[in-house]
Design an enzyme around this catalytic site. Structure first.
Site, PDB file in Angstrom:
ATOM      1  CG  ASP A  90     -30.708  -2.794   5.147  1.00 14.15           C
ATOM      2  OD1 ASP A  90     -29.721  -2.083   5.534  1.00 14.15           O
ATOM      3  OD2 ASP A  90     -30.074  -3.743   5.090  1.00 14.15           O
ATOM      4  CD  GLU A 109     -35.991  -4.102  -0.883  1.00 14.45           C
ATOM      5  OE1 GLU A 109     -34.447  -4.042  -0.774  1.00 14.45           O
ATOM      6  OE2 GLU A 109     -36.139  -5.125  -0.408  1.00 14.45           O
ATOM      7  N   GLY A 141     -35.285  -4.015  -8.979  1.00 14.36           N
ATOM      8  CA  GLY A 141     -34.131  -2.874  -9.348  1.00 14.36           C
ATOM      9  C   GLY A 141     -34.172  -3.086 -10.801  1.00 14.36           C
ATOM     10  CG  ASP A 158     -27.033  -3.286   0.581  1.00 16.27           C
ATOM     11  OD1 ASP A 158     -26.861  -4.839   1.136  1.00 16.27           O
ATOM     12  OD2 ASP A 158     -28.014  -2.364   1.110  1.00 16.27           O
TER      13      ASP A 158
HETATM   14  N1  SAM Z   1     -26.281  -6.920   3.518  1.00 16.39           N
HETATM   15  C1  SAM Z   1     -27.450  -8.320   2.565  1.00 16.39           C
HETATM   16  C2  SAM Z   1     -26.722  -9.033   2.636  1.00 16.39           C
HETATM   17  O1  SAM Z   1     -24.961  -8.953   1.813  1.00 16.39           O
HETATM   18  O2  SAM Z   1     -26.805 -10.523   3.539  1.00 16.39           O
HETATM   19  C3  SAM Z   1     -27.753  -7.225   1.338  1.00 16.39           C
HETATM   20  C4  SAM Z   1     -29.084  -6.445   2.621  1.00 16.39           C
HETATM   21  S1  SAM Z   1     -30.308  -5.900   1.732  1.00 16.39           S
HETATM   22  C5  SAM Z   1     -31.891  -6.732   3.199  1.00 16.39           C
HETATM   23  C6  SAM Z   1     -31.103  -7.333   0.678  1.00 16.39           C
HETATM   24  C7  SAM Z   1     -32.366  -6.896  -0.272  1.00 16.39           C
HETATM   25  O3  SAM Z   1     -31.758  -6.575  -1.143  1.00 16.39           O
HETATM   26  C8  SAM Z   1     -33.328  -7.640   0.342  1.00 16.39           C
HETATM   27  O4  SAM Z   1     -34.011  -6.325   1.490  1.00 16.39           O
HETATM   28  C9  SAM Z   1     -33.964  -7.802  -0.663  1.00 16.39           C
HETATM   29  O5  SAM Z   1     -35.528  -7.694  -0.641  1.00 16.39           O
HETATM   30  C10 SAM Z   1     -33.777  -6.666  -1.952  1.00 16.39           C
HETATM   31  N2  SAM Z   1     -33.459  -7.101  -3.144  1.00 16.39           N
HETATM   32  C11 SAM Z   1     -33.582  -8.616  -3.867  1.00 16.39           C
HETATM   33  N3  SAM Z   1     -33.364  -8.357  -4.486  1.00 16.39           N
HETATM   34  C12 SAM Z   1     -34.008  -7.376  -5.139  1.00 16.39           C
HETATM   35  C13 SAM Z   1     -33.991  -6.650  -6.958  1.00 16.39           C
HETATM   36  N4  SAM Z   1     -34.460  -7.427  -7.638  1.00 16.39           N
HETATM   37  N5  SAM Z   1     -34.976  -5.321  -6.482  1.00 16.39           N
HETATM   38  C14 SAM Z   1     -34.544  -3.860  -5.904  1.00 16.39           C
HETATM   39  N6  SAM Z   1     -33.759  -5.305  -4.509  1.00 16.39           N
HETATM   40  C15 SAM Z   1     -34.124  -6.688  -4.300  1.00 16.39           C
END
Ligand code: SAM
Length: 273
Positions: A90, A109, A141, A158
């Protein structure tokens, strides 16, 4: 007379849910990784949900994003100059780090659709991705951390909760890989869920980090739209963390929060012993 009202509900269990009355559903898509929904709510403005769980709302995103950036920012020996964000599609965490004066941020992301949705609906957050100091990479990631040769002063996880693509982000193996890409004095932080409803997340983060880092601590904060409103973060470093004086505040964060958020209720202490 209006007969039908629309609600979005996040189910916490078979017997409990939090419901938001919505004026509109702006988007609902299934990506390669997850389902993304965007609602316009009456009380919290726009709301982004992934797989049915609230990720952020316009009204209270500042709390989560200040806590996940400003607390670890004050635990490095000198102000961090560069940072890695895993997740955070985001743009909210990158935006706060830019406000704190960081010079170089890599944001990894996994799902480009989260970034696209944020560009459309949360432009004040996603504007961070147009800043020359931010490098946005669309990839897993876990793989990035395994393969990169870059090193960082601050690492921010995050992510979504420890299921699906985010599961490995809560493992000891992943934390060992992050250790390799830390500059001297670096600090890592991860969101670690609701201690009340999701003890799994905090236990995984804490025990995983304990196996790798010398100084591991949990802090908490009040985020009204997350399950129970009471949220945890786990922060760690291979070096003893010493708090630098707090000279800046946000809308939630201030010097009192920097100290008070580390004072844990007994049931949270018991989760991590
Ligand atoms: N504020 C939030 C919460 O705790 O509910 C987190 C928000 S952020 C949108 C979380 C992001 O982590 C998502 O967009 C998701 O696609 C990403 N994500 C999940 N696994 C991941 C990975 N292995 N590598 C990179 N991004 C990842």
């Amino acid at each position: 007379m209006k007969l039908i009202e629309n609600w979005f509900s996040e189910r916490y269990s078979d017997n409990l849910q939090l419901s938001f009355r919505v004026s509109d559903q702006l988007l609902s898509i299934k990506t390669d990784y997850q389902r993304i929904d965007l609602f316009d709510t009456y009380d919290f403005g726009k709301l982004l949900a992934i797989d049915g769980t609230v990720q952020l709302t316009e009204r209270d995103e500042f709390i989560y994003h200040e806590l996940i950036t400003m607390v670890p920012y004050h635990l490095t020996p000198k102000p961090p100059e560069n940072a890695l964000i895993i997740g955070g599609g985001d743009g909210g965490a990158a935006k706060r780090l830019l406000d704190l004066g960081l010079k170089h941020i890599v944001n990894v992301e996994i799902d480009d659709q989260v970034v696209e949705v944020s560009r459309r609906f949360f432009p004040s957050l996603s504007s961070a991705f147009s800043d020359a100091r931010v490098k946005l990479l669309i990839q897993d990631g876990i793989k990035y951390v395994k393969n990169t040769s870059e090193k960082f002063d601050l690492i921010i996880i995050d992510s979504t909760d420890p299921e699906g693509p985010a599961e490995g982000l809560f493992s000891k193996e992943f934390y060992m890989d992050t250790r390799r890409i830390m500059n001297d004095g670096a600090v890592i932080v991860s969101q670690s869920g609701s201690p009340f409803y999701q003890p799994k997340a905090i236990k995984l983060a804490y025990s995983g980090m304990k196996g790798v880092f010398n100084d591991v601590r949990v802090y908490t904060g009040f985020i009204p739209t997350y399950p129970s409103g009471f949220w945890s973060f786990t922060v760690a470093s291979p070096w003893p963390m010493k708090q630098r004086p707090v000279t800046t505040s946000g809308k939630y964060f201030n010097a009192d929060v920097m100290e008070g958020s580390f004072r844990l209720p007994q049931f949270v202490k018991e989760l991590i012993t």
